[in-house]
Motif scaffolding. Structure first.
Motif, PDB file in Angstrom:
ATOM      1  N   GLY A   1      -9.767   9.684   6.996  1.00 51.31           N
ATOM      2  CA  GLY A   1     -10.024  10.212   5.666  1.00 51.31           C
ATOM      3  C   GLY A   1      -9.162  11.383   5.244  1.00 51.31           C
ATOM      4  O   GLY A   1      -9.420  11.978   4.197  1.00 51.31           O
ATOM      5  N   ARG A   2      -8.143  11.728   6.015  1.00 50.43           N
ATOM      6  CA  ARG A   2      -7.262  12.841   5.639  1.00 50.43           C
ATOM      7  C   ARG A   2      -6.043  12.316   4.874  1.00 50.43           C
ATOM      8  O   ARG A   2      -5.783  11.121   4.828  1.00 50.43           O
ATOM      9  N   THR A   3      -5.289  13.225   4.288  1.00 48.91           N
ATOM     10  CA  THR A   3      -4.103  12.843   3.553  1.00 48.91           C
ATOM     11  C   THR A   3      -2.908  12.737   4.495  1.00 48.91           C
ATOM     12  O   THR A   3      -2.930  13.223   5.627  1.00 48.91           O
TER      13      THR A   3
ATOM     14  N   ALA B   1     -13.303   0.643  -0.874  1.00 47.14           N
ATOM     15  CA  ALA B   1     -13.738   1.583  -1.915  1.00 47.14           C
ATOM     16  C   ALA B   1     -12.760   2.736  -2.069  1.00 47.14           C
ATOM     17  O   ALA B   1     -12.539   3.218  -3.188  1.00 47.14           O
ATOM     18  N   GLU B   2     -12.167   3.204  -0.960  1.00 39.83           N
ATOM     19  CA  GLU B   2     -11.228   4.325  -1.040  1.00 39.83           C
ATOM     20  C   GLU B   2     -10.025   3.967  -1.904  1.00 39.83           C
ATOM     21  O   GLU B   2      -9.538   4.788  -2.687  1.00 39.83           O
ATOM     22  N   LEU B   3      -9.527   2.737  -1.771  1.00 34.16           N
ATOM     23  CA  LEU B   3      -8.378   2.311  -2.558  1.00 34.16           C
ATOM     24  C   LEU B   3      -8.772   2.089  -4.019  1.00 34.16           C
ATOM     25  O   LEU B   3      -8.010   2.436  -4.935  1.00 34.16           O
ATOM     26  N   VAL B   4      -9.947   1.555  -4.238  1.00 32.85           N
ATOM     27  CA  VAL B   4     -10.422   1.347  -5.612  1.00 32.85           C
ATOM     28  C   VAL B   4     -10.497   2.680  -6.359  1.00 32.85           C
ATOM     29  O   VAL B   4     -10.099   2.790  -7.523  1.00 32.85           O
ATOM     30  N   GLU B   5     -10.970   3.711  -5.666  1.00 27.50           N
ATOM     31  CA  GLU B   5     -11.081   5.028  -6.295  1.00 27.50           C
ATOM     32  C   GLU B   5      -9.709   5.545  -6.712  1.00 27.50           C
ATOM     33  O   GLU B   5      -9.545   6.131  -7.790  1.00 27.50           O
ATOM     34  N   ILE B   6      -8.711   5.317  -5.882  1.00 25.73           N
ATOM     35  CA  ILE B   6      -7.346   5.745  -6.211  1.00 25.73           C
ATOM     36  C   ILE B   6      -6.814   4.967  -7.405  1.00 25.73           C
ATOM     37  O   ILE B   6      -6.226   5.529  -8.330  1.00 25.73           O
TER      38      ILE B   6
ATOM     39  N   ASN C   1      -3.035   2.424   7.099  1.00 32.13           N
ATOM     40  CA  ASN C   1      -3.727   1.544   8.045  1.00 32.13           C
ATOM     41  C   ASN C   1      -5.240   1.734   8.037  1.00 32.13           C
ATOM     42  O   ASN C   1      -5.957   0.956   8.670  1.00 32.13           O
ATOM     43  N   GLN C   2      -5.725   2.757   7.338  1.00 34.30           N
ATOM     44  CA  GLN C   2      -7.169   2.886   7.128  1.00 34.30           C
ATOM     45  C   GLN C   2      -7.633   2.064   5.934  1.00 34.30           C
ATOM     46  O   GLN C   2      -8.836   1.890   5.734  1.00 34.30           O
ATOM     47  N   LEU C   3      -6.694   1.569   5.146  1.00 39.92           N
ATOM     48  CA  LEU C   3      -7.021   0.831   3.930  1.00 39.92           C
ATOM     49  C   LEU C   3      -6.813  -0.669   4.074  1.00 39.92           C
ATOM     50  O   LEU C   3      -6.988  -1.411   3.100  1.00 39.92           O
ATOM     51  N   CYS C   4      -6.413  -1.127   5.254  1.00 34.67           N
ATOM     52  CA  CYS C   4      -6.164  -2.558   5.435  1.00 34.67           C
ATOM     53  C   CYS C   4      -6.509  -2.962   6.865  1.00 34.67           C
ATOM     54  O   CYS C   4      -6.671  -2.120   7.748  1.00 34.67           O
TER      55      CYS C   4
ATOM     56  N   LEU D   1       0.834  -1.210   0.000  1.00 37.51           N
ATOM     57  CA  LEU D   1       0.000   0.000   0.000  1.00 37.51           C
ATOM     58  C   LEU D   1       0.863   1.252   0.000  1.00 37.51           C
ATOM     59  O   LEU D   1       0.551   2.250  -0.675  1.00 37.51           O
ATOM     60  N   HIS D   2       1.955   1.237   0.763  1.00 36.46           N
ATOM     61  CA  HIS D   2       2.884   2.373   0.721  1.00 36.46           C
ATOM     62  C   HIS D   2       3.415   2.576  -0.697  1.00 36.46           C
ATOM     63  O   HIS D   2       3.542   3.714  -1.168  1.00 36.46           O
ATOM     64  N   LEU D   3       3.724   1.491  -1.380  1.00 38.90           N
ATOM     65  CA  LEU D   3       4.210   1.604  -2.746  1.00 38.90           C
ATOM     66  C   LEU D   3       3.117   2.143  -3.663  1.00 38.90           C
ATOM     67  O   LEU D   3       3.380   2.997  -4.517  1.00 38.90           O
ATOM     68  N   THR D   4       1.899   1.662  -3.485  1.00 41.41           N
ATOM     69  CA  THR D   4       0.778   2.118  -4.304  1.00 41.41           C
ATOM     70  C   THR D   4       0.613   3.626  -4.217  1.00 41.41           C
ATOM     71  O   THR D   4       0.357   4.309  -5.217  1.00 41.41           O
ATOM     72  N   LEU D   5       0.759   4.164  -3.011  1.00 42.08           N
ATOM     73  CA  LEU D   5       0.588   5.601  -2.792  1.00 42.08           C
ATOM     74  C   LEU D   5       1.891   6.376  -2.974  1.00 42.08           C
ATOM     75  O   LEU D   5       1.924   7.586  -2.728  1.00 42.08           O
TER      76      LEU D   5
END
Length: 405
Positions: free
Chosen positions: A129-131, A222-227, A107-110, A79-83
């Protein structure tokens, strides 16, 4: 390679196959990466490896983890790599604080139940939900206190603020912080190498998404799918051509020294390289007349601009400007506004910012603006009525096609 390390490599390959079946996105991403097995107990971490980031697994660290913890750690690093978190580390003064902020996002995505040393937004009293940039700013003071061992005056307390400091200190002393130590190597990379790494990651992500979505997104949030959809969604506006035309008067040029080639004039090193960049304000019409699908299309276009190296400041506006922030590759979960439409507040704020140009993403249903833009202005209209009269909008105009919806 010793038999012990060979056995660990076989276990990593088995974990990748399991992810391919259960969580295809992570499985395809892991299979597409360079994977290294090392001595020591540094854990599972992202490291510079050849032409792109790789995944390093320490023998002792892997052996100490349960199967569930191994999968959780792999998922966390992927996930770190994805972002692209480690690739952005050089822009921050404190790499530890940047790593903590990135962990709060990931950690909000897994599922963190099996993740050793995991920290969540609830642990540090911050909203979800923040960056990562938001969390970096919010945690400056608690992080400073944690590094000092308590309050600035050395005293200890037991209030909510002190619980946050304790959570930050626990993260700093735990395995999660140690896994980010290799990010210093990313921060030290030359700009040209970092650009190559970034391109390599984007190519890997695009390939991974295409392969992983053959049978759907699976259990991804869903948040990761949107990205990830932004990775494969082609922009509807040809931004290379439009920005070249639109930015003819709004592009800035600067010189940077480079060791990759000698000076053309003097034959000495370092030489200089011309770098062109733009800082644009992008106003997003968040009025009630703009559909959710149009907002998704808007942020897809913003992402395309950002990928072209444009520094984007977003203004969410209807009859007033509700939010202002720097776009860093991740769309917001929600937008503010949803009232009527008025163009003047966003144009006025763009004039105050004094950037190189203004792009206004809108459906066009509002009166002619009374405030004149002091910079080049481009209107990007939703894929609506093609015979809609747009003569009241001053400046250049393009319309989204709606083909990617």
């Amino acid at each position: 390679m010793s038999p012990g390390l060979a056995g660990i490599r076989a276990e990593i390959d088995a974990a990748a196959r399991d992810l391919l079946i259960r969580e295809p996105y992570y499985g395809h991403l892991l299979v597409g990466m360079i994977r290294l097995v090392t001595d020591g107990d540094a854990g599972i971490r992202l490291v510079p490896a050849g032409p792109a980031p790789g995944l390093a697994v320490s023998a002792a660290g892997w052996a100490d983890l349960s199967p569930a913890a191994r999968t959780a750690c792999l998922r966390h690093e992927l996930l770190h790599l994805t972002l692209k978190h480690p690739l952005r580390a050089s822009a921050y003064g404190s790499l530890q604080l940047w790593g903590l902020a990135c962990d709060l996002v990931v950690n909000q995505l897994c599922d963190t139940a099996a993740l050793p040393g995991a920290v969540t937004v609830a642990d540090v009293g911050l909203p979800p939900g923040r960056t990562a940039d938001d969390y970096y700013a919010m945690l400056r003071e608690p992080y400073t206190r944690a590094c000092q061992g308590g309050d600035p005056d050395g005293s200890a307390g037991d209030g909510p603020a002190d619980e946050v400091v304790a959570a930050v200190r626990a993260w700093l002393d735990g395995p999660a912080a140690r896994c980010h130590e290799a990010w210093r190597d990313f921060a030290a990379l030359p700009a040209a190498t970092l650009a190559t790494f970034t391109h390599g990651v984007e190519t890997l992500l695009a390939t991974t998404v295409r392969r992983a979505t053959v049978r759907g997104w699976g259990p991804l949030p869903a948040e990761l799918v949107e990205i990830l959809e932004l990775v494969i969604r082609p922009p509807q506006v040809p931004w290379r051509r439009v920005l070249r035309m639109f930015g003819a008067t709004s592009e800035r040029t600067r010189l940077r020294t480079t060791l990759s080639r000698p000076s053309a004039r003097y034959g000495t090193s370092p030489g200089v390289r011309v770098r062109r960049s733009s800082r644009l304000v992008v106003a997003v019409d968040t009025s009630g007349s703009v559909a959710a699908a149009d907002l998704t299309a808007f942020f897809s276009e913003i992402h395309a601009m950002w990928r072209r190296g444009v520094e984007v400041t977003v203004l969410e506006a209807d009859v007033s400007v509700h939010r202002e922030y720097r776009y860093r590759g991740r769309p917001p979960e929600t937008v503010s506004g949803r009232g009527g439409t008025g163009f003047d507040p966003a144009i006025r704020r763009a004039n105050e910012l004094g950037h190189d140009g203004l792009v206004y993403l809108t459906d066009g249903f509002a009166p002619r603006p009374a405030v004149a833009s002091r910079t080049p202005l481009l209107w990007v209209l939703t894929a609506g009525d093609s015979v809609q009269d747009l003569s009241h909008l001053p400046g250049r105009r393009v319309r989204l096609t709606g083909r990617n919806g």
